[in-house]
Design a protein around this motif. Structure first.
Motif, PDB file in Angstrom:
ATOM      1  N   GLY A   1      -3.303   1.986  -8.050  1.00 32.23           N
ATOM      2  CA  GLY A   1      -2.369   0.989  -7.534  1.00 32.23           C
ATOM      3  C   GLY A   1      -2.409  -0.286  -8.358  1.00 32.23           C
ATOM      4  O   GLY A   1      -1.365  -0.891  -8.636  1.00 32.23           O
ATOM      5  N   ALA A   2      -3.602  -0.690  -8.776  1.00 31.16           N
ATOM      6  CA  ALA A   2      -3.723  -1.899  -9.588  1.00 31.16           C
ATOM      7  C   ALA A   2      -3.027  -1.724 -10.937  1.00 31.16           C
ATOM      8  O   ALA A   2      -2.337  -2.634 -11.417  1.00 31.16           O
ATOM      9  CB  ALA A   2      -5.197  -2.247  -9.788  1.00 31.16           C
TER      10      ALA A   2
ATOM     11  N   ASP B   1       0.810  -1.227   0.000  1.00 27.29           N
ATOM     12  CA  ASP B   1       0.000   0.000   0.000  1.00 27.29           C
ATOM     13  C   ASP B   1       0.840   1.271   0.000  1.00 27.29           C
ATOM     14  O   ASP B   1       0.491   2.252   0.654  1.00 27.29           O
ATOM     15  CB  ASP B   1      -0.982   0.013   1.176  1.00 27.29           C
TER      16      ASP B   1
ATOM     17  N   TYR C   1      -4.203   8.116  -3.724  1.00 29.60           N
ATOM     18  CA  TYR C   1      -4.443   7.474  -5.008  1.00 29.60           C
ATOM     19  C   TYR C   1      -5.633   6.520  -4.914  1.00 29.60           C
ATOM     20  O   TYR C   1      -5.786   5.801  -3.932  1.00 29.60           O
ATOM     21  CB  TYR C   1      -3.208   6.679  -5.446  1.00 29.60           C
ATOM     22  N   PRO C   2      -6.461   6.481  -5.954  1.00 30.68           N
ATOM     23  CA  PRO C   2      -7.539   5.484  -5.957  1.00 30.68           C
ATOM     24  C   PRO C   2      -6.947   4.081  -6.060  1.00 30.68           C
ATOM     25  O   PRO C   2      -5.838   3.899  -6.589  1.00 30.68           O
ATOM     26  CB  PRO C   2      -8.343   5.818  -7.208  1.00 30.68           C
ATOM     27  N   ASP C   3      -7.653   3.109  -5.553  1.00 24.68           N
ATOM     28  CA  ASP C   3      -7.175   1.726  -5.593  1.00 24.68           C
ATOM     29  C   ASP C   3      -6.862   1.281  -7.025  1.00 24.68           C
ATOM     30  O   ASP C   3      -5.926   0.515  -7.252  1.00 24.68           O
ATOM     31  CB  ASP C   3      -8.204   0.784  -4.971  1.00 24.68           C
TER      32      ASP C   3
END
Length: 152
Positions: free
Chosen positions: A63-64, A36, A58-60
């Motif tokens: 990260g993806a 994370d 940051y939006p999830d």
């Protein structure tokens, strides 16, 4: 003929280094996402950007996407690393597979990160130079050894 063999060995060493650097970059990028810490993954790639400007929520999905990028760095590094040992022996399929995977990956890097001014010279730009030299040397050997197809 000895010079051509030397060029294949040079290409091999360049791809080995390039592959290992990208395997490591992929692992480091995925590690940041899995812990994370999206900021560290972005800062690791765009190393010329002030890390303080990257401290965002940051939006999830971001990260993806960056995690997928890390995975792509990882597998492309593995493919080129394996190809390198076959390039040493002059395998044409390995020459082209490494050029396609590593070359196109670095083309994207060059277009969006180098030209965008988001990276320092080391290590990314140097790796782009390595892949370009590896492609040029192995292609030179391949096309120099190709026999013309003369049909009447």
């Amino acid at each position: 003929m000895k010079n051509l063999s030397t060029l294949l060995k040079i290409s091999t060493m360049l791809w080995i280094i390039w592959g290992l650097v990208h395997i490591l970059a992929g692992i480091m990028t995925m590690k940041g996402i899995l812990t994370d810490d999206i900021t560290s993954s972005i800062a690791g790639i765009a190393d010329a950007v002030d890390p303080n400007t990257l401290q965002l929520a940051y939006p999830d999905a971001s990260g993806a996407i960056i995690g997928q990028h890390g995975f792509n760095l990882f597998w492309i590094g593995i493919v080129t690393f394996i190809c390198a040992f076959y390039i040493w022996k002059g395998n044409k399929h390995a020459i082209f597979l490494a050029a396609i995977t590593g070359g196109l990956a670095d083309l994207g890097y060059f277009l969006f990160l180098d030209l965008g001014g988001f990276v320092k010279f080391l290590p990314g730009t140097v790796m782009t130079i390595f892949s370009s030299l590896a492609i040029m040397t192995s292609f030179y050997v391949y096309f120099k050894n190709r026999k013309p197809n003369i049909s009447q």
